[in-house]
Design an enzyme around this catalytic site. Structure first.
Site, mmCIF file in Angstrom:
data_model
loop_
_atom_site.group_PDB
_atom_site.id
_atom_site.type_symbol
_atom_site.label_atom_id
_atom_site.label_comp_id
_atom_site.label_asym_id
_atom_site.label_seq_id
_atom_site.Cartn_x
_atom_site.Cartn_y
_atom_site.Cartn_z
ATOM 1 N N HIS A 61 51.253 41.312 31.504
ATOM 2 C CA HIS A 61 51.192 41.686 32.913
ATOM 3 C C HIS A 61 51.675 43.107 33.167
ATOM 4 O O HIS A 61 51.114 43.820 34.002
ATOM 5 C CB HIS A 61 51.970 40.676 33.758
ATOM 6 C CG HIS A 61 51.318 39.338 33.788
ATOM 7 N ND1 HIS A 61 51.980 38.189 33.447
ATOM 8 C CD2 HIS A 61 50.055 38.963 34.097
ATOM 9 C CE1 HIS A 61 51.160 37.162 33.553
ATOM 10 N NE2 HIS A 61 49.973 37.610 33.944
ATOM 11 N N ASP A 96 47.710 33.227 38.242
ATOM 12 C CA ASP A 96 49.114 32.912 37.970
ATOM 13 C C ASP A 96 50.056 33.846 38.720
ATOM 14 O O ASP A 96 51.225 33.546 38.886
ATOM 15 C CB ASP A 96 49.400 32.988 36.465
ATOM 16 C CG ASP A 96 49.055 34.339 35.878
ATOM 17 O OD1 ASP A 96 49.826 35.299 36.066
ATOM 18 O OD2 ASP A 96 48.006 34.438 35.216
ATOM 19 N N ASP A 138 41.647 40.717 35.706
ATOM 20 C CA ASP A 138 42.593 39.896 34.940
ATOM 21 C C ASP A 138 41.933 38.553 34.670
ATOM 22 O O ASP A 138 42.322 37.529 35.217
ATOM 23 C CB ASP A 138 43.887 39.746 35.740
ATOM 24 C CG ASP A 138 44.972 39.005 34.979
ATOM 25 O OD1 ASP A 138 44.752 38.638 33.809
ATOM 26 O OD2 ASP A 138 46.047 38.788 35.563
ATOM 27 N N SER A 139 40.907 38.572 33.832
ATOM 28 C CA SER A 139 40.107 37.369 33.604
ATOM 29 C C SER A 139 40.444 36.727 32.266
ATOM 30 O O SER A 139 41.137 37.301 31.434
ATOM 31 C CB SER A 139 38.619 37.729 33.629
ATOM 32 O OG SER A 139 38.295 38.531 32.521
ATOM 33 N N THR A 140 39.879 35.555 32.089
ATOM 34 C CA THR A 140 39.959 34.895 30.795
ATOM 35 C C THR A 140 38.913 35.520 29.877
ATOM 36 O O THR A 140 38.275 36.507 30.235
ATOM 37 C CB THR A 140 39.676 33.383 30.948
ATOM 38 O OG1 THR A 140 38.354 33.217 31.467
ATOM 39 C CG2 THR A 140 40.682 32.723 31.875
ATOM 40 N N GLU A 185 40.690 34.934 43.175
ATOM 41 C CA GLU A 185 40.724 33.947 42.085
ATOM 42 C C GLU A 185 39.726 32.852 42.416
ATOM 43 O O GLU A 185 39.773 32.282 43.513
ATOM 44 C CB GLU A 185 42.139 33.381 41.956
ATOM 45 C CG GLU A 185 42.259 32.133 41.112
ATOM 46 C CD GLU A 185 41.898 32.338 39.637
ATOM 47 O OE1 GLU A 185 41.042 31.585 39.138
ATOM 48 O OE2 GLU A 185 42.470 33.240 39.001
ATOM 49 N N ASP A 193 34.750 33.496 44.528
ATOM 50 C CA ASP A 193 34.097 34.030 43.346
ATOM 51 C C ASP A 193 34.229 35.553 43.328
ATOM 52 O O ASP A 193 33.768 36.234 44.253
ATOM 53 C CB ASP A 193 32.628 33.610 43.372
ATOM 54 C CG ASP A 193 31.859 34.012 42.142
ATOM 55 O OD1 ASP A 193 32.108 35.103 41.595
ATOM 56 O OD2 ASP A 193 30.980 33.233 41.740
#
Length: 194
Positions: free
Chosen positions: A69, A93, A162-164, A113, A144
């Site tokens: 982060h 998060d 900040d994605s997966t 998010e 989205d």
């Protein structure tokens, strides 16, 4: 990562595509639920404290989340001469938002998010990263990110993706159309990091 028990112990295992896996001993499962998009779990592990998993992949652990982060937020925010408006796409998060708010010039952060369950789980079980989401400078938008970026709107000084990994609900965040829309939403001296 399915919880595994062996010898009366509970473990969570994250398998990687290259025939490698990580295992973490679990004290207890705090939360596990399927959203419209993915399985969201929070487990309390022995070595790393509380851990957030989406579809069995580790998103963060309390012991080392700050490393990620801090880097995704502070590098671009120090690079920009006067960041006032920041957008975080993903990052439900709250850890990236927390780091952005440490910059005195930042007056507003939008968090977009797609999965409200991630935000809800973080608010309840990961307050060290999510408490900042209640800050008056933060607007949490459960929608989205691709559609959000396609809309016209006030530009941002810094946009943080900040994605997966590029699988599941995050896959569309890796396409050229998305990044063209990101470019359109930046101020002239704007910075984007993914």
């Amino acid at each position: 990562a399915a919880p595994m028990s062996g010898d009366m112990e509970l473990w969570v295992e994250e398998k990687h595509r290259v025939q490698v896996a990580q295992r973490f001993r679990v004290r207890r499962v705090l939360f596990s639920k399927r959203s419209r998009y993915q399985d969201v779990s929070v487990v309390d592990t022995v070595p790393l404290g509380r851990m957030l998993l989406n579809d069995g992949l580790v998103m963060l652990s309390e012991a080392d989340e700050a490393v990620y982060h801090e880097m995704i937020a502070h590098v671009p925010l120090f690079l920009h001469p006067a960041p006032r408006r920041v957008l975080v796409v993903g990052g439900g998060d709250g850890g990236t938002v927390r780091e952005c708010l440490k910059h005195p010039s930042v007056g507003h952060v939008d968090l977009v998010e797609i999965d409200g369950l991630v935000v809800d789980a973080a608010r309840k079980y990961l307050p060290s990263t999510s408490a900042c989401l209640s800050d008056e400078r933060v607007a949490v938008r459960i929608e989205d990110g691709v559609k959000f970026m396609a809309q016209a709107g006030e530009p941002y000084d810094v946009i943080l993706i900040d994605s997966t990994d590029p699988i599941g609900p995050a896959a569309p965040l890796f396409g050229p159309e998305f990044y063209e829309n990101v470019r359109k939403r930046l101020t002239p001296e704007g910075v984007v990091v993914a």
